[in-house]
Design a protein around this motif. Structure first.
Motif, PDB file in Angstrom:
ATOM      1  N   LYS A  68       6.248 -78.588   8.364  1.00 42.68           N
ATOM      2  CA  LYS A  68       6.017 -79.780   9.181  1.00 42.68           C
ATOM      3  C   LYS A  68       4.963 -80.684   8.532  1.00 42.68           C
ATOM      4  O   LYS A  68       5.128 -81.905   8.481  1.00 42.68           O
ATOM      5  CB  LYS A  68       5.574 -79.384  10.592  1.00 42.68           C
ATOM      6  CG  LYS A  68       5.448 -80.548  11.529  1.00 42.68           C
ATOM      7  CD  LYS A  68       5.169 -80.105  12.952  1.00 42.68           C
ATOM      8  CE  LYS A  68       5.115 -81.324  13.850  1.00 42.68           C
ATOM      9  NZ  LYS A  68       4.997 -80.975  15.259  1.00 42.68           N
ATOM     10  N   GLN A  69       3.886 -80.098   8.011  1.00 42.89           N
ATOM     11  CA  GLN A  69       2.851 -80.886   7.349  1.00 42.89           C
ATOM     12  C   GLN A  69       3.388 -81.558   6.090  1.00 42.89           C
ATOM     13  O   GLN A  69       3.094 -82.727   5.833  1.00 42.89           O
ATOM     14  CB  GLN A  69       1.642 -80.011   7.015  1.00 42.89           C
ATOM     15  CG  GLN A  69       0.845 -79.610   8.228  1.00 42.89           C
ATOM     16  CD  GLN A  69      -0.281 -78.642   7.899  1.00 42.89           C
ATOM     17  OE1 GLN A  69      -0.401 -78.140   6.785  1.00 42.89           O
ATOM     18  NE2 GLN A  69      -1.109 -78.353   8.893  1.00 42.89           N
ATOM     19  N   LEU A  70       4.173 -80.818   5.309  1.00 41.34           N
ATOM     20  CA  LEU A  70       4.762 -81.395   4.101  1.00 41.34           C
ATOM     21  C   LEU A  70       5.719 -82.527   4.444  1.00 41.34           C
ATOM     22  O   LEU A  70       5.799 -83.529   3.739  1.00 41.34           O
ATOM     23  CB  LEU A  70       5.478 -80.312   3.292  1.00 41.34           C
ATOM     24  CG  LEU A  70       4.570 -79.308   2.580  1.00 41.34           C
ATOM     25  CD1 LEU A  70       5.363 -78.096   2.109  1.00 41.34           C
ATOM     26  CD2 LEU A  70       3.853 -79.975   1.411  1.00 41.34           C
ATOM     27  N   GLU A  71       6.428 -82.375   5.559  1.00 34.95           N
ATOM     28  CA  GLU A  71       7.335 -83.430   6.013  1.00 34.95           C
ATOM     29  C   GLU A  71       6.542 -84.662   6.458  1.00 34.95           C
ATOM     30  O   GLU A  71       6.880 -85.795   6.100  1.00 34.95           O
ATOM     31  CB  GLU A  71       8.206 -82.908   7.157  1.00 34.95           C
ATOM     32  CG  GLU A  71       9.247 -83.883   7.636  1.00 34.95           C
ATOM     33  CD  GLU A  71      10.080 -83.358   8.795  1.00 34.95           C
ATOM     34  OE1 GLU A  71      10.997 -84.085   9.207  1.00 34.95           O
ATOM     35  OE2 GLU A  71       9.817 -82.255   9.311  1.00 34.95           O
ATOM     36  N   GLU A  72       5.467 -84.443   7.209  1.00 26.18           N
ATOM     37  CA  GLU A  72       4.630 -85.547   7.676  1.00 26.18           C
ATOM     38  C   GLU A  72       4.002 -86.313   6.508  1.00 26.18           C
ATOM     39  O   GLU A  72       3.806 -87.526   6.594  1.00 26.18           O
ATOM     40  CB  GLU A  72       3.535 -85.025   8.607  1.00 26.18           C
ATOM     41  CG  GLU A  72       4.052 -84.599   9.962  1.00 26.18           C
ATOM     42  CD  GLU A  72       2.998 -83.896  10.814  1.00 26.18           C
ATOM     43  OE1 GLU A  72       1.856 -83.697  10.338  1.00 26.18           O
ATOM     44  OE2 GLU A  72       3.329 -83.530  11.952  1.00 26.18           O
ATOM     45  N   ASP A  73       3.714 -85.617   5.420  1.00 26.36           N
ATOM     46  CA  ASP A  73       3.114 -86.244   4.247  1.00 26.36           C
ATOM     47  C   ASP A  73       4.155 -86.866   3.318  1.00 26.36           C
ATOM     48  O   ASP A  73       3.799 -87.398   2.263  1.00 26.36           O
ATOM     49  CB  ASP A  73       2.257 -85.233   3.475  1.00 26.36           C
ATOM     50  CG  ASP A  73       0.972 -84.887   4.212  1.00 26.36           C
ATOM     51  OD1 ASP A  73       0.477 -85.741   4.981  1.00 26.36           O
ATOM     52  OD2 ASP A  73       0.464 -83.767   4.024  1.00 26.36           O
ATOM     53  N   GLY A  74       5.421 -86.778   3.698  1.00 31.11           N
ATOM     54  CA  GLY A  74       6.481 -87.407   2.921  1.00 31.11           C
ATOM     55  C   GLY A  74       6.855 -86.664   1.651  1.00 31.11           C
ATOM     56  O   GLY A  74       7.468 -87.231   0.749  1.00 31.11           O
ATOM     57  N   ILE A  75       6.508 -85.390   1.582  1.00 35.48           N
ATOM     58  CA  ILE A  75       6.783 -84.581   0.395  1.00 35.48           C
ATOM     59  C   ILE A  75       8.109 -83.835   0.549  1.00 35.48           C
ATOM     60  O   ILE A  75       8.843 -83.651  -0.414  1.00 35.48           O
ATOM     61  CB  ILE A  75       5.613 -83.606   0.130  1.00 35.48           C
ATOM     62  CG1 ILE A  75       4.341 -84.412  -0.135  1.00 35.48           C
ATOM     63  CG2 ILE A  75       5.921 -82.662  -1.018  1.00 35.48           C
ATOM     64  CD1 ILE A  75       3.076 -83.602  -0.152  1.00 35.48           C
ATOM     65  N   VAL A  76       8.392 -83.413   1.767  1.00 36.62           N
ATOM     66  CA  VAL A  76       9.608 -82.658   2.078  1.00 36.62           C
ATOM     67  C   VAL A  76      10.381 -83.408   3.149  1.00 36.62           C
ATOM     68  O   VAL A  76       9.793 -84.015   4.041  1.00 36.62           O
ATOM     69  CB  VAL A  76       9.227 -81.235   2.579  1.00 36.62           C
ATOM     70  CG1 VAL A  76      10.402 -80.520   3.214  1.00 36.62           C
ATOM     71  CG2 VAL A  76       8.662 -80.406   1.440  1.00 36.62           C
TER      72      VAL A  76
END
Length: 124
Positions: A68-76
């Motif tokens: 979820k954090q990686l998604e929020e940061d636009g990485i995943v």
């Protein structure tokens, strides 16, 4: 090798202030699991359970939080297919996430070197 320096005393990205670019990158992919998740997504999209199998020691809660954090940061990215159960959810690297590949390769090479010199490789 020339030492790279920050171009100012502080940097600001997405409302957060950092002392240098390294601290920014470590905020994005630091910790025990984020870089590992990116490593396993590097060669293609995976479903949640595929990631769990690749990383048997991570808890489900931790994996979910990190994704979820990686998604929020636009990485995943997270792609949901289907409207009724069973739905298919896959995760993959965004274009921004793919820019971390060189860093991940370097960290992996360093890790292999350390294991070769100070440890051992164990097959499951």
């Amino acid at each position: 090798m020339e030492r790279l320096e920050c171009q100012s005393e502080l940097i600001k990205v997405d409302g957060k202030i950092y002392p240098c670019p390294l601290s920014l990158v470590m905020d994005l992919i630091g910790g025990k699991w984020k870089a590992v998740i990116l490593y396993y997504l590097k060669n293609g999209d995976k479903r949640y359970n595929e990631l769990r199998k690749e990383m048997p020691t991570v808890t489900e809660r931790t994996l979910s939080i990190q994704l979820k954090q990686l998604e929020e940061d636009g990485i995943v990215f997270r792609k949901v297919e289907g409207e009724k159960p069973p739905i298919k959810v896959t995760y993959g690297l965004t274009n921004f996430g793919k820019t971390f590949s060189t860093v991940l390769d370097t960290i992996t090479l360093l890790g292999n070197t350390i294991v070769s010199e100070r440890g051992e490789f164990i097959n499951r």
